[in-house]
Structure formats: structure tokens, C-alpha cells
Design a protein around this motif. Sequence first.
Motif, PDB file in Angstrom:
ATOM      1  N   LEU A   1       2.458  -7.411   0.334  1.00 15.82           N
ATOM      2  CA  LEU A   1       3.187  -6.276  -0.207  1.00 15.82           C
ATOM      3  C   LEU A   1       4.674  -6.600  -0.136  1.00 15.82           C
ATOM      4  CD1 LEU A   1       2.921  -3.408  -1.330  1.00 15.82           C
ATOM      5  CD2 LEU A   1       3.199  -2.569   0.995  1.00 15.82           C
TER       6      LEU A   1
ATOM      7  N   LYS B   1       4.436   0.276  -5.880  1.00 11.31           N
ATOM      8  CA  LYS B   1       4.353  -0.900  -5.018  1.00 11.31           C
ATOM      9  C   LYS B   1       4.446  -2.170  -5.847  1.00 11.31           C
ATOM     10  CE  LYS B   1      -0.728  -1.112  -4.623  1.00 11.31           C
ATOM     11  NZ  LYS B   1      -1.862  -1.090  -3.658  1.00 11.31           N
TER      12      LYS B   1
ATOM     13  N   GLN C   1       7.485   5.364  -1.819  1.00 13.30           N
ATOM     14  CA  GLN C   1       6.828   6.649  -2.056  1.00 13.30           C
ATOM     15  C   GLN C   1       7.843   7.736  -2.385  1.00 13.30           C
ATOM     16  OE1 GLN C   1       4.455   6.904   1.616  1.00 13.30           O
ATOM     17  NE2 GLN C   1       2.659   6.407   0.380  1.00 13.30           N
TER      18      GLN C   1
ATOM     19  N   GLU D   1       7.235  -4.932  -1.894  1.00  9.76           N
ATOM     20  CA  GLU D   1       8.016  -3.693  -1.873  1.00  9.76           C
ATOM     21  C   GLU D   1       7.079  -2.506  -2.042  1.00  9.76           C
ATOM     22  OE1 GLU D   1      11.236  -3.492  -1.336  1.00  9.76           O
ATOM     23  OE2 GLU D   1      11.843  -5.582  -1.608  1.00  9.76           O
ATOM     24  N   ALA D   2       7.441  -1.384  -1.454  1.00  8.57           N
ATOM     25  CA  ALA D   2       6.697  -0.139  -1.657  1.00  8.57           C
ATOM     26  C   ALA D   2       7.690   1.018  -1.607  1.00  8.57           C
ATOM     27  CB  ALA D   2       5.622   0.044  -0.600  1.00  8.57           C
TER      28      ALA D   2
ATOM     29  N   GLU E   1       3.433  -6.194  -5.354  1.00  9.68           N
ATOM     30  CA  GLU E   1       2.712  -7.159  -4.524  1.00  9.68           C
ATOM     31  C   GLU E   1       2.968  -8.579  -4.997  1.00  9.68           C
ATOM     32  OE1 GLU E   1      -1.185  -5.222  -2.577  1.00  9.68           O
ATOM     33  OE2 GLU E   1      -1.364  -5.671  -4.708  1.00  9.68           O
TER      34      GLU E   1
ATOM     35  N   ASP F   1       4.259   6.605  -5.563  1.00  7.38           N
ATOM     36  CA  ASP F   1       3.509   5.501  -4.949  1.00  7.38           C
ATOM     37  C   ASP F   1       3.698   4.183  -5.687  1.00  7.38           C
ATOM     38  OD1 ASP F   1       2.691   7.328  -3.127  1.00  7.38           O
ATOM     39  OD2 ASP F   1       0.571   7.256  -3.637  1.00  7.38           O
TER      40      ASP F   1
END
Length: 335
Positions: A17, A164, A22, A19-20, A166, A162
Motif C-alpha cells: 500500500l 488507495k 479516507q 498511499e491511502a 498500491e 477510500d
Amino acid sequence: MKKMMTAVTAMCAFAALAEADQFEKGIWGSWNKPAARIKYERSADKGKDNSGALRLVMLPDNPAGASGMFIKSFPVEEGFWYRAEVSFKQDGDPKAEVAASISLNGFNEKNGITCSSSTTRVETGSEWKTVSVPIYIVPGTKKLQVLLCGHNGKDAAVLFDDFKLEKKQPEGVAEAFDHVLWGIWKSAGFKGISSHAADEGRTAKGAIALHSQNDTKAGAMPSACFMYAVPVKPGEEYTFTVFVKSKNLVPDAVLSMGIQAQNSKRAFLGLPSKSAQVKADACADEWKRLVLTFRVPSEGKWKQCAYMLVTLGLRTSQPGTALFDDFEYFNSKEE
């Protein structure tokens, strides 16, 4: 189609992962053409779990067809695949014409675009939808710009949540064509169109389609194909697979998957192409798998091979449709 990256990840056991977000705090940058009438907000309680979300508001006087987008750049490592994912829906009473998409652009040190990828425009509604798109980070790329886009709206709002990004294995990708449409090539005599077939698919909805409107003399079989370049290395063996299905095609129409060698600048090397194919009557209204395994030679011109241009094609003299789904390629040593 349901996401297939799991199969490739299992072969290479590398996925991280990168970057993420929310959207609990802060807000991304934004852009739209001057004529567009769009407002950008962060909502504290409209996300998937009643938490933060980005909100793109298309005002009542927004011109027809005008789009807006949230923008953010991320550092990336060249020579790897990345996949961006986000969820979205409309806020309030849904309007049928409103759509959303993700676009990705890689940039070098001089801020020139090095690579790009995007989803189709996906119809939004009152329920959350999740879309994703892969991109290969070519040499020289220093950052990846992500665009979360809202389209075709007036007096409407799109929520994004949400997000993200990857980082995937260097050699291998799977594409289920949930919301992705490859580039297209047609021979001079081919009459027809390409499309994303949202209601088709092998195990779930989502496929790409070539629709022939040909009506040629016996023996003449104009062709068209989808195209997508994937990285390879001389001396390594790769396996390419895709599922195909024909609808209303003449029995001798041909559905195929081919590969053609290109150098680091994406120029053709003039080397023999390889292909796997099936006639339309052998895959009429049912999915058939095409498989092509090839070791890239390490002698002569093959030493310059950096990419394989994958083609998913149709040759036919008459009208009908060719469908393609669940493409995958991987380094065979990882199998």
C-alpha cells in the motif's frame, strides 16, 4: 469482472500500500476549465462509514458536459505497476447522466507526461461503487498525478471516499475490464466500433467489445484490435491469457490475442509477432481461454525488446461482436 490482481500477487508475493486516504482531514487540489461551474468541498460525515469524503459539486449553471476534478500527486518508483482505487456515489437524488472516473498521469523531472491510464466514465448513483485502474511507471517518471473526476452534471454532487494507491510487482498485471477500455486500432476496411460492455462479463459484469459492421466480399476479412503495452525483459519467459466470446459472428471469424516486440521508446522492432486464436464458432456465446507463452530471446534485435504490445483482435467479413475479459500476463518463473 471481479478483480484478478490476487492471482498475480500470489505468484510474485509483492504488493504494498503506497498511499491511502479516507479524507478525514485536508483536501486535494482541484481543476476545471474556466467555463465550468464547480465547487470543491470536504464533507466530514458523508463518507462510506459516515466519516470524511471529498465532495465535487456541479452547480445549477454548470455548462452541459463540463467536468471537474480533485488532483493530488504521489511519489512513485519507476519499473513497477501501481493500481489506484476509489469509491464514489452521488450525494442527494441521483441524476442519470452524472458519471465519475479516475485518471493517472506520470510526470518526469521536467513535468512532462511519461505515461497515463484511466477508467471509462462510470455512471454514478445512490450506492457506493468502487473502481480501479493500473499503470506501469516507465523509466524517468518521478511522480504520479491522480485525478478524481466528476462528469456531465448540473445541480448534482459526487462523493469520493477510500482512495488507495498500491504498488505491485514489476512484471505482471491482471485486468478484469471492470471499468477499463484499452486503445483501439482498425484496418482500413474495418467498419465498426469498440466499447466497454458494462453488462457483459465472464463471472461478473465488465468486458470490452469489438462490434463489426463489415459486409465484405468472400475472402476479405478486415480486422480491428484493442492494444496495450506491457514491459518485458530479454531472456525471460512470459505467459499471456485472456477469455474471449463471440456473439452473432460468422463461423470463420477469428478472435485472437497477439504480441509484438517494441523497444524502450515503444517503437516496433520489426520482429515476428506471436498469436493465439480461435474461430467464432468455437466460442459462440461461451467464454474460451486463449493462452500464449513466449520466452523473449536475448540475441540480435531481441536484446532491444523492452515492451510487448498486446493485441486483442477480431477478423471478420460480416457483422457481429467479439468480447474479451480477464486479461492477465506474468513472468512464468513466478508461476
